[in-house]
Design a protein around this motif. Structure first.
Motif, PDB file in Angstrom:
ATOM      1  N   THR A  95      -3.918  -8.015   6.838  1.00 44.43           N
ATOM      2  CA  THR A  95      -3.134  -8.412   8.002  1.00 44.43           C
ATOM      3  C   THR A  95      -2.610  -9.831   7.884  1.00 44.43           C
ATOM      4  OG1 THR A  95      -4.342  -6.889   9.435  1.00 44.43           O
ATOM      5  CG2 THR A  95      -3.201  -8.719  10.502  1.00 44.43           C
ATOM      6  N   ARG A 139       0.273  -7.506   5.656  1.00 40.19           N
ATOM      7  CA  ARG A 139      -0.027  -6.071   5.561  1.00 40.19           C
ATOM      8  C   ARG A 139       0.652  -5.434   4.354  1.00 40.19           C
ATOM      9  NH1 ARG A 139      -0.201  -4.212  11.925  1.00 40.19           N
ATOM     10  NH2 ARG A 139      -2.250  -5.094  12.344  1.00 40.19           N
ATOM     11  N   GLY A 181      -6.576  -3.638   7.285  1.00 36.28           N
ATOM     12  CA  GLY A 181      -5.599  -3.376   8.329  1.00 36.28           C
ATOM     13  C   GLY A 181      -6.080  -2.418   9.396  1.00 36.28           C
TER      14      GLY A 181
END
Length: 429
Positions: free
Chosen positions: A80, A84, A362
């Motif tokens: 993230t 990502r 993520g």
């Protein structure tokens, strides 16, 4: 009369110099002037010779890009903090093409306005059960926000299990997001167990939907229980399923990860998901489901505020219709191939090889370990590598810096080795 400051080039002379023009290509004039003035002031202060002002100004020019490329040596595939999903070559090419004029909302046959992003919707529907409609918004949270607003934003209730009231990162919590729409949450069950009877008892005249949220960034084990989508679809209200990480179809490598096609076939009225996680595309939110419901969302006033631009649509369309994405490639990397590359890097930089399992990241596939290896180096190299060129981000653990090659393109191995050696030569441990 011999004051060297008289030899300092004037601003207009420097701006006209072809060497500065080439170096500053793409930069606005007001971004170039501070570099010139800084170099001139250093010359006036006697810190540099007047003849060096041009080179000093060129070296001080800012990068035209406001983001910095990073070599991801953390072993986290969907990181993230590092943006990502890295885009595929086909998605990158599509973004470049879309940077010019496109048929974003133009029907070339009629010469009139056309539906926005029709090609992307078609690419999505090609991978989903027949009878499904789709729309795209700017991220996964926005998809759920629009769904709840349209269904229950007038003060109606949405029923959700207590075990699915998750925090999605940076302090943001999905129950807070849903309440912000004006909907009322009707929590059922407990943190670890929720039964069909809990949902049945909660449904009333103000119930607008049942919301199922996949707890994608954690796992609850032991004495647990939940209710599957098929067991909720006959309770008389729409079932909205937030699958989180954007898997469109079942993946044998991730058997516990929910996917959109399965949820829709099981009777979900609407599925929400992200496009920049397991799907491997740009940041986007997907809304997939029954055509009348999706059309209702498409015409909601909030949809205008959440829509995506042409670059996102281009990248998403190419992700859907192109070949394998980096996310898929990296999470399926061969451990033995990783070990061979790691051994070469360790020999080049004087590190040692150790086991290091990667993760999907993520908020996807919690608990799934991706077998791999890393080069262990002194922790003190972490900051020099992060601030160097290229920027290299590894994983610090137990007093060591671990460089995991899973998410580093193989052609960048030489560049990575050079960066480590440069950091060591500059005074690193």
């Amino acid at each position: 009369m011999n004051d060297p400051r008289r030899r300092i080039p004037r601003t207009d002379q420097l701006l006209a110099d072809p060497r500065l023009t080439r170096a500053g290509r793409g930069l606005r004039r007001d971004a170039i002037l501070p570099a010139i003035h800084q170099a001139q002031e250093r010359a006036r202060a006697g810190l540099i010779a007047p003849e060096d002002v041009l080179e000093e100004a060129i070296s001080a020019l800012p990068d035209v890009s406001t983001v910095r490329a990073v070599l991801n040596a953390t072993g986290v595939v969907v990181h993230t903090n590092l943006g990502r999903a890295p885009l595929s070559d086909s998605a990158i090419a599509a973004v470049v093409r879309a940077a010019a004029y496109t048929d974003l909302e133009f029907d070339v046959d009629t010469g009139r306005r056309g539906p926005r992003g029709a090609g992307v919707i078609g690419a999505l529907l090609d991978q989903l059960p027949e009878g499904t409609d789709a729309m795209v918004v700017n991220n996964g949270a926005a998809a759920l926000l629009l769904a709840i607003t349209a269904l229950a934003g007038g003060g109606d209730e949405v029923v959700v299990s207590r075990g699915e009231l998750v925090e999605i990162g940076d302090g943001f919590r999905l129950p807070d997001l849903m309440v912000s729409t004006g909907a009322r949450l009707r929590e059922v069950g407990t943190t670890n167990r929720t039964r069909r009877a809990d949902y049945t008892a909660a449904i009333g005249p103000r119930t607008a939907a049942i919301v199922k949220i996949h707890p994608s960034n954690f796992r609850v084990e032991g004495f647990t229980g939940g209710v599957s989508v098929p067991d909720l679809t006959d309770l008389g209200v729409p079932v909205v399923v937030d699958i989180g990480s954007g898997l469109l179809a079942p993946d044998p490598a991730l058997p516990d990860e929910p996917d959109a096609a399965s949820a829709l076939r099981a009777g979900a009225a609407l599925v929400t998901a992200s496009g920049d996680k397991l799907l491997g595309g740009p940041q986007a939110g997907l809304l997939l489901g029954e055509p009348p419901l999706v059309q209702r969302l498409r015409r909601h006033p909030m949809a205008r505020a959440l829509r995506v631009d042409k670059l996102t649509l281009a990248a998403l369309g190419a992700t859907l219709r192109g070949g394998s994405t980096p996310v898929t490639t990296y999470r399926g990397a061969d451990p033995e191939a990783l070990r061979r590359r790691t051994e070469v890097l360790a020999e080049q930089v004087g590190g040692r090889v150790r086991r290091h399992d990667g993760v999907v990241g993520g908020g996807g596939a919690p608990g799934v370990r991706l077998p791999g290896w890393a080069v262990a180096l002194p922790e003190g190299l972490a900051r020099p590598l992060r601030t160097g060129t290229p920027c290299v981000v590894g994983h610090v653990e137990g007093g060591e810096l671990l460089l995991d090659l899973r998410c580093v393109p193989e052609e960048a191995d030489v560049e990575l080795a050079a960066a480590v050696l440069a950091a060591i030569a500059a005074g690193g441990p």
